[in-house]
Design a protein around this motif. Structure first.
Motif, PDB file in Angstrom:
ATOM      1  N   HIS A  61      11.416 -17.240  77.969  1.00 57.05           N
ATOM      2  CA  HIS A  61      11.440 -18.760  78.009  1.00 57.05           C
ATOM      3  C   HIS A  61      11.329 -19.222  76.532  1.00 57.05           C
ATOM      4  O   HIS A  61      12.163 -20.031  75.999  1.00 57.05           O
ATOM      5  N   THR A  68      14.456 -18.300  74.118  1.00 54.32           N
ATOM      6  CA  THR A  68      15.330 -18.909  74.462  1.00 54.32           C
ATOM      7  C   THR A  68      15.473 -20.463  74.295  1.00 54.32           C
ATOM      8  O   THR A  68      16.423 -21.094  74.238  1.00 54.32           O
ATOM      9  N   VAL A 106      17.938 -22.269  72.024  1.00 53.57           N
ATOM     10  CA  VAL A 106      19.247 -22.135  72.578  1.00 53.57           C
ATOM     11  C   VAL A 106      19.303 -23.370  73.334  1.00 53.57           C
ATOM     12  O   VAL A 106      20.381 -24.352  73.057  1.00 53.57           O
ATOM     13  N   GLY A 107      18.258 -23.759  74.017  1.00 50.93           N
ATOM     14  CA  GLY A 107      18.166 -25.156  74.767  1.00 50.93           C
ATOM     15  C   GLY A 107      18.328 -26.274  73.966  1.00 50.93           C
ATOM     16  O   GLY A 107      18.937 -27.437  74.004  1.00 50.93           O
ATOM     17  N   GLY A 154      21.609 -26.852  72.522  1.00 49.77           N
ATOM     18  CA  GLY A 154      22.617 -27.755  73.505  1.00 49.77           C
ATOM     19  C   GLY A 154      22.063 -29.090  73.934  1.00 49.77           C
ATOM     20  O   GLY A 154      23.213 -29.722  73.841  1.00 49.77           O
ATOM     21  N   GLU A 155      20.676 -29.162  73.834  1.00 48.64           N
ATOM     22  CA  GLU A 155      20.446 -30.685  73.970  1.00 48.64           C
ATOM     23  C   GLU A 155      20.810 -31.486  72.653  1.00 48.64           C
ATOM     24  O   GLU A 155      21.474 -32.702  72.915  1.00 48.64           O
ATOM     25  N   THR A 195      24.724 -31.911  72.983  1.00 50.79           N
ATOM     26  CA  THR A 195      25.260 -32.704  74.021  1.00 50.79           C
ATOM     27  C   THR A 195      24.830 -34.321  74.109  1.00 50.79           C
ATOM     28  O   THR A 195      25.378 -35.111  74.839  1.00 50.79           O
ATOM     29  N   ILE A 197      13.910 -30.436  75.357  1.00 50.24           N
ATOM     30  CA  ILE A 197      14.685 -29.516  74.925  1.00 50.24           C
ATOM     31  C   ILE A 197      15.214 -28.426  75.668  1.00 50.24           C
ATOM     32  O   ILE A 197      16.248 -27.627  75.162  1.00 50.24           O
ATOM     33  N   GLY A 198      15.233 -28.628  76.796  1.00 51.22           N
ATOM     34  CA  GLY A 198      15.677 -27.666  77.860  1.00 51.22           C
ATOM     35  C   GLY A 198      15.846 -28.243  79.435  1.00 51.22           C
ATOM     36  O   GLY A 198      14.775 -29.034  79.626  1.00 51.22           O
ATOM     37  N   ARG A 199      16.706 -27.800  79.989  1.00 49.18           N
ATOM     38  CA  ARG A 199      16.994 -28.599  81.391  1.00 49.18           C
ATOM     39  C   ARG A 199      16.849 -27.378  82.256  1.00 49.18           C
ATOM     40  O   ARG A 199      17.256 -26.344  81.916  1.00 49.18           O
ATOM     41  N   PRO A 200      17.025 -27.605  83.705  1.00 52.96           N
ATOM     42  CA  PRO A 200      17.075 -26.661  84.524  1.00 52.96           C
ATOM     43  C   PRO A 200      18.449 -25.652  84.413  1.00 52.96           C
ATOM     44  O   PRO A 200      19.446 -26.233  84.314  1.00 52.96           O
ATOM     45  N   THR A 201      18.183 -24.463  84.350  1.00 50.27           N
ATOM     46  CA  THR A 201      19.418 -23.556  84.251  1.00 50.27           C
ATOM     47  C   THR A 201      19.862 -23.089  85.526  1.00 50.27           C
ATOM     48  O   THR A 201      21.039 -22.254  85.403  1.00 50.27           O
ATOM     49  N   GLN A 233      24.622 -20.494  79.770  1.00 54.96           N
ATOM     50  CA  GLN A 233      23.734 -20.790  81.131  1.00 54.96           C
ATOM     51  C   GLN A 233      22.678 -21.906  80.528  1.00 54.96           C
ATOM     52  O   GLN A 233      22.111 -22.660  81.255  1.00 54.96           O
ATOM     53  N   ILE A 234      22.196 -21.486  79.131  1.00 59.31           N
ATOM     54  CA  ILE A 234      21.116 -22.370  78.578  1.00 59.31           C
ATOM     55  C   ILE A 234      21.518 -23.440  77.972  1.00 59.31           C
ATOM     56  O   ILE A 234      21.100 -24.548  78.118  1.00 59.31           O
ATOM     57  N   GLY A 235      22.553 -23.321  77.414  1.00 58.35           N
ATOM     58  CA  GLY A 235      22.944 -24.388  76.254  1.00 58.35           C
ATOM     59  C   GLY A 235      23.914 -25.293  76.886  1.00 58.35           C
ATOM     60  O   GLY A 235      24.257 -26.410  76.317  1.00 58.35           O
ATOM     61  N   VAL A 236      24.717 -24.842  77.999  1.00 58.19           N
ATOM     62  CA  VAL A 236      25.803 -25.744  78.368  1.00 58.19           C
ATOM     63  C   VAL A 236      25.766 -26.055  79.901  1.00 58.19           C
ATOM     64  O   VAL A 236      25.999 -27.215  80.311  1.00 58.19           O
ATOM     65  N   ALA A 237      25.524 -25.102  80.731  1.00 58.03           N
ATOM     66  CA  ALA A 237      25.263 -25.245  82.086  1.00 58.03           C
ATOM     67  C   ALA A 237      24.549 -26.502  82.414  1.00 58.03           C
ATOM     68  O   ALA A 237      24.943 -27.309  83.421  1.00 58.03           O
ATOM     69  N   PRO A 238      23.255 -26.737  82.224  1.00 64.22           N
ATOM     70  CA  PRO A 238      22.372 -27.851  82.482  1.00 64.22           C
ATOM     71  C   PRO A 238      23.275 -29.196  82.174  1.00 64.22           C
ATOM     72  O   PRO A 238      22.607 -30.123  83.043  1.00 64.22           O
ATOM     73  N   TYR A 239      23.869 -29.232  81.318  1.00 58.89           N
ATOM     74  CA  TYR A 239      24.344 -30.454  80.795  1.00 58.89           C
ATOM     75  C   TYR A 239      25.923 -30.995  81.438  1.00 58.89           C
ATOM     76  O   TYR A 239      26.414 -31.760  81.033  1.00 58.89           O
ATOM     77  N   VAL A 277      24.088 -26.921  89.145  1.00 53.91           N
ATOM     78  CA  VAL A 277      24.556 -26.186  87.934  1.00 53.91           C
ATOM     79  C   VAL A 277      25.340 -24.853  88.027  1.00 53.91           C
ATOM     80  O   VAL A 277      25.033 -23.956  88.733  1.00 53.91           O
ATOM     81  N   LEU A 299      15.137 -14.384  84.734  1.00 53.25           N
ATOM     82  CA  LEU A 299      14.000 -14.519  83.764  1.00 53.25           C
ATOM     83  C   LEU A 299      14.193 -15.925  83.003  1.00 53.25           C
ATOM     84  O   LEU A 299      13.055 -16.485  82.499  1.00 53.25           O
TER      85      LEU A 299
END
Lengths: 285, 170
Positions: A47, A50, A53-54, A57-58, A61, A128-132, B18-24, B31, B64
């Motif tokens: 977590h 990574t 990366v989140g 993405g945040e 987007t 900075i991160g949402r549910p994956t 999965q981390i950077g695009v999927a949640p959005y 998702v 993970l």
């Protein structure tokens, strides 16, 4: 003509069997080891590793999401709606707090010793991160141990409770949302003081459970945290009652709750740094 | 490029998505699962053994990345990759409709099995509600994304044999 299966490996069922066993062993270990075990630690490390990366993405987007919100609100002025929403949220939270204070005042009047509720210290944080995945309700925020965040602290939005911190690393924290299926918040109906547990669900809806059938619950009733359990401070706005049903044969009412906080698309949160005081159980004197 | 390196790149790409695009790009709480798409695509292109290994790796990474138990999705995607690889090997070599059908079935099967495993391990999941609100919409969403991504990914993974040259075998 048949295409030669040059890059197709022959099936090895043994490999599948081994991997399935390894997967099941890992799952068992995860459940049995507790939050400080090696598998949990690997998960926390992943977590933390990574999180950037989140964050990217945040960042990337945010304009798209804002443009989308703007487009959906194009009938009225975007800034006007944003201001009104913020005001509405603040006023609702304020109203709940005032109502809470009034009721508390009524209850405590006449008592000799009156304790004053301590003000809660809060700190702002960015999401900075949402549910994956579809099956979970966790977000990541950009504040961690270095900023004074600890596991188990309540997290709120502008207009209500969002959840609590679960995994805290040096610079980031995972927040379990109240809508997560494994979440449980000790709460009560503000007007009647009927206590229960607000649980999340797989679809992200809230329900207030373990409220006696003898209590009258109406749609629109405000649900606040009860402070029982010591995780969430008392009086935080959780949501409004949507529906209440008394099914024959059921011991408790079925109460659906609409969360007050705007959970989807939230960008900033408040972490309540001061943990609620432990409930006084009496000295036995 | 070495096939293992290519496979690792595909899996890493799926992790980033999965981390950077999927949640959005989630719709109604659903998702998309890029790791599932990567695992099934690898299985269909490279067969059941590679699909099984790729599925396990993708599933483990998915577990993970989340906050739930580590292992269930690894088990599910290892089995899904194996079955998808077997189907692709025994039923057809290429074609647009059949691989997408396998992807849709794999998505549906994977999400259903994952829900069942979570239930077995003590996480209460209302089966029918989650079937209609999450599992089936998730499968539809993943298939729609596969429609966009699979042709390019398959071409990238199998450059020595252009997709247009493949024929259905069965």
């Amino acid at each position: 003509m048949r295409t030669p299966p040059a890059d197709r490996s022959s099936p090895r069922f043994g490999l599948l069997a081994v991997l399935v066993l390894v997967g099941l062993a890992l799952t068992t270990l995860w459940f049995r080891e507790g939050p400080t075990g090696p598998v949990h630690r690997v998960q926390v490390t992943v977590h933390a590793a990574t999180a950037p990366v989140g964050r990217v993405g945040e960042f990337l987007t945010t304009p798209v999401r804002r443009a989308s919100t703007w487009t959906s609100n194009f009938i009225a002025s975007r800034s006007e709606i944003a201001t009104l929403r913020q005001q509405n949220g603040t006023l609702r939270a304020r109203l709940a707090e005032l109502e809470e204070a009034r009721l508390e005042n009524v209850r405590l009047r006449g008592l000799i010793a009156m304790t004053q509720r301590g003000k809660l210290k809060a700190m702002g944080a960015n999401v900075i991160g949402r549910p994956t995945g579809t099956w979970e309700g966790f977000i990541t925020i950009d504040k961690g141990k270095a900023d004074g965040v600890e596991s188990g602290m309540a997290v709120t939005g502008v207009s209500g409770l969002l959840g609590r911190t679960t995994e805290v690393t040096a610079r980031t924290s995972r927040v379990q949302l109240i809508t997560d299926q494994r979440s449980g918040v000790a709460a009560m109906i503000q007007s009647t003081r009927a206590g229960g547990i607000v649980n999340g669900s797989i679809e992200g809806d809230l329900s207030l459970n373990y409220v006696s059938k003898e209590t009258t619950v109406r749609p629109g009733d405000v649900v606040v945290t009860s402070g029982i359990g010591g995780v969430y401070p008392k009086g935080l706005l959780v949501g409004d009652v949507l529906k209440a049903r008394k099914d024959p044969g059921e011991l408790y009412q079925r109460i659906e709750v609409r969360p007050t906080a705007q959970i989807a698309g939230i960008e900033e949160v408040l972490v309540l740094l001061s943990k609620p005081p432990a409930p006084e159980l009496g000295t036995g004197e | 490029m070495n096939r293992t390196v290519v496979n690792i790149l595909v899996v890493l790409g799926a992790v980033i998505l999965q981390i950077g695009v999927a949640p959005y790009i989630s719709i109604g709480g659903v998702v998309p699962n890029f790791l599932l798409l990567a695992a099934v695509t690898l299985a269909m292109v490279q067969g059941p053994t590679a699909g099984c290994a790729a599925g396990f790796a993708c599933g483990l990474l998915f577990d993970l990345l989340g906050s739930g138990p580590v292992g269930p999705m690894a088990v599910v995607l290892a089995a899904t990759g194996y079955i998808a690889g077997l189907l692709a090997t025994n039923l057809f070599a290429e074609g647009w409709l059949l691989p997408l059908s396998v992807l849709a079935l794999a998505s549906l099967g994977a999400e259903l099995t994952y829900a069942l495993l979570l239930t077995l391990f003590g996480t209460p999941i209302p089966f029918f509600r989650s079937l209609f609100t999450l599992v089936i919409p998730g499968a539809v969403y993943n298939t729609a994304l596969a429609l966009l991504a699979y042709p390019f990914l398959a071409r990238f993974l199998r450059r020595e044999r252009p997709v247009a040259e493949f024929r259905r075998l069965a």
